[in-house]
Design an enzyme around this catalytic site. Structure first.
Site, PDB file in Angstrom:
ATOM      1  CG  HIS A  19      -1.717  -1.245   1.364  1.00 33.07           C
ATOM      2  ND1 HIS A  19      -2.001  -1.823   2.577  1.00 33.07           N
ATOM      3  CD2 HIS A  19      -2.287  -2.055   0.432  1.00 33.07           C
ATOM      4  CE1 HIS A  19      -2.707  -2.926   2.396  1.00 33.07           C
ATOM      5  NE2 HIS A  19      -2.883  -3.080   1.107  1.00 33.07           N
ATOM      6  CG  ASP A 111      -4.584   3.016   1.323  1.00 33.72           C
ATOM      7  OD1 ASP A 111      -5.604   2.975   2.031  1.00 33.72           O
ATOM      8  OD2 ASP A 111      -3.468   2.652   1.753  1.00 33.72           O
TER       9      ASP A 111
END
Length: 490
Positions: A19, A111
């Site tokens: 991520h 995200d």
């Protein structure tokens, strides 16, 4: 409101290398191509040595500012649930970080696990985006999941037909993301919360490009717009471009690669969190040996029974000699002139850019997939968790750049003979003078990716549109209207 001379974009990363890296690379593009000031808020796992190393090595004040935010100690069985709960508990810390920034944010980009923090951008009255670091087919399933939840009764995995997504390729039950495998557990409930939160943003950025997934992107801004309600911008492939810093072990590996013939080496790695059982490690060792092809294998000990068991614990904590003892008797001696074993981590960008690499045995995390495709390396798909089964299916059936095992590696031990056969199929040029179609196809995609990112390319132009919206604080152009969607679809 007085506009700042320089736009300031703030990005939020959830825990995990998979991520963190996409968020950092997106931030770089905003700075390099649009001269934005960039701040990256990182919710750290506090248990991953590799994550700490990435944060340390990624520090670059000339490009962006990184602000680590230590996470709460959340205990949950499923990795995705643990991440989502961690992000929820971190909202007060994220708010404090945003309020105390020396320069007011012009936009907030989170995200996919950070969607519950979008409310903070709403309070600040700034544009807010979700950055999906995976591809458009996955995004279509994710965005349509709340509809499927109402349409389908019983478990998805028990369905006899693939799950239909308007305008997109259907998804076979066995290829579904982990979070959809059991509708009765907490993981699925948290997954639906995140899916419903997508439309709380002003727009979604997705890490793919129009030439690769035109059908899915057209559906997301057309047939699926009734469920997603916001525009989708394809801005990829956003991958690491610069090579990692080298240490003595890395230099030794690269010198070894320098001595190997072109496209002759198999690179084996299962990402920052993937692990194999000891039984599977032995079969993989035998398979590599049987193939008689050169290889570099990033070796990691199992972490319990989960395929993603190393996600929060990645680091060189295990004694390498103890791990190697689990390999077949005499294996190390027999392959000393054929292959190389690396503990826990390798500089993947350096390796995949090297001309001697001819194949990548990969867990098919989208970041690794993009790094392979943009370097023209075909893949042996070995999906383990998350959306990786979807990725593998797309690589094999849609793009033609990979082969995959007959049985799912998640539930079965893949045998040595099949491993050896797959390696030979990808590495060796086909006989009778025919070229290797898979290798030709991956080279075409590499060129397509380069064109998309160059000035005037589809993704370059799309990110420029996003930058213009942020610069002008132009909320109107982000509203759901036909003109905007037609512009995106074109």
């Amino acid at each position: 409101m007085d506009l700042q001379k320089t736009a300031h974009v703030v990005l939020l990363s959830s825990p995990g290398i998979g991520h963190l890296i996409p968020i950092i690379e997106l931030g770089k593009r905003f700075h390099i191509h649009h001269n934005f000031k960039v701040t990256i808020l990182v919710i750290t796992s506090q248990t991953s040595q590799a994550e700490s190393q990435i944060l340390k090595s990624a520090t670059n004040p000339s490009l962006y500012t990184i602000i680590p935010i230590p996470s709460s100690n959340i205990s949950a069985t499923a990795v995705s649930t643990r991440i989502r709960l961690t992000m929820r508990h971190s909202i007060p810390s994220i708010k404090s970080a945003l309020i105390n920034l020396p320069l007011r944010p012009s936009a907030f980009i989170v995200d996919i696990f950070g969607t519950e923090s979008l409310i903070l951008a709403k309070e600040l009255n700034i544009p807010k985006f979700v950055y999906v670091a995976s591809h458009a087919w996955y995004l279509s399933l994710f965005a349509y999941s709340p509809v499927l939840d109402k349409q389908i009764e019983g478990q998805y995995v028990d369905q006899k037909e693939p799950l239909k997504i308007p305008g997109c390729k259907s998804v076979r039950p066995e290829d579904l993301v982990d979070s959809m495998m059991d509708r009765n557990n907490l993981q699925y409930k948290e997954y639906l919360i995140t899916a419903n939160n997508l439309c709380k943003s002003d727009a979604v950025l997705v890490n793919t490009w129009n030439e690769l997934q035109h059908r899915e992107l057209k559906a997301l801004n057309g047939e699926l717009s009734c469920s997603l309600k916001i525009p989708v911008f394809a801005v990829g492939p956003i991958v690491r471009q610069t090579k990692s810093k080298t240490d003595q072990d890395t230099e030794s590996m690269m010198k070894w690669l320098d001595k190997q013939p072109k496209e002759s080496v198999v690179y084996v790695s299962f990402g920052s969190g993937g692990t194999l059982s000891y039984d599977q490690m032995k079969e993989l060792a035998f398979g590599l040996e049987l193939s008689e092809q050169r290889f570099i294998w990033v070796l990691r000990a199992p972490r319990g029974d989960d395929a993603d068991g190393a996600f929060f614990t990645t680091g060189c904590s295990d004694r390498f000699d103890e791990i190697q003892k689990q390999l077949p008797d005499g294996f190390l001696e027999r392959i000393k002139n054929l292959g190389m074993l690396v503990q826990e981590w390798a500089p993947q960008v350096n390796v995949l850019k090297h001309g001697s690499i001819g194949c990548f045995i990969s867990h098919c995390g989208w970041g690794s997939v993009l790094e392979s495709l943009t370097n023209g390396v075909p893949i042996i798909a070995w999906p383990l968790y998350a959306e990786q089964r979807m990725n593998a299916t797309m690589l094999v059936e849609e793009l033609g750049v990979a082969v995959k095992t007959t049985l799912s590696p998640t539930k079965n031990v893949v045998g040595r003979e099949e491993i050896a056969s797959l390696v030979k199929k990808v590495i060796l040029v086909e006989r009778n003078g025919k070229s290797n179609h898979m290798r030709e196809r991956v080279r075409e995609i590499k060129v397509s990716a380069e064109k998309a990112l160059c000035e005037g390319g589809s993704s370059y132009n799309t990110l420029s549109k996003v930058a213009k919206i942020i610069n002008k604080q132009d909320f109107i152009s982000l509203s759901l209207n036909v003109d905007m969607r037609d512009e995106i679809k074109d």
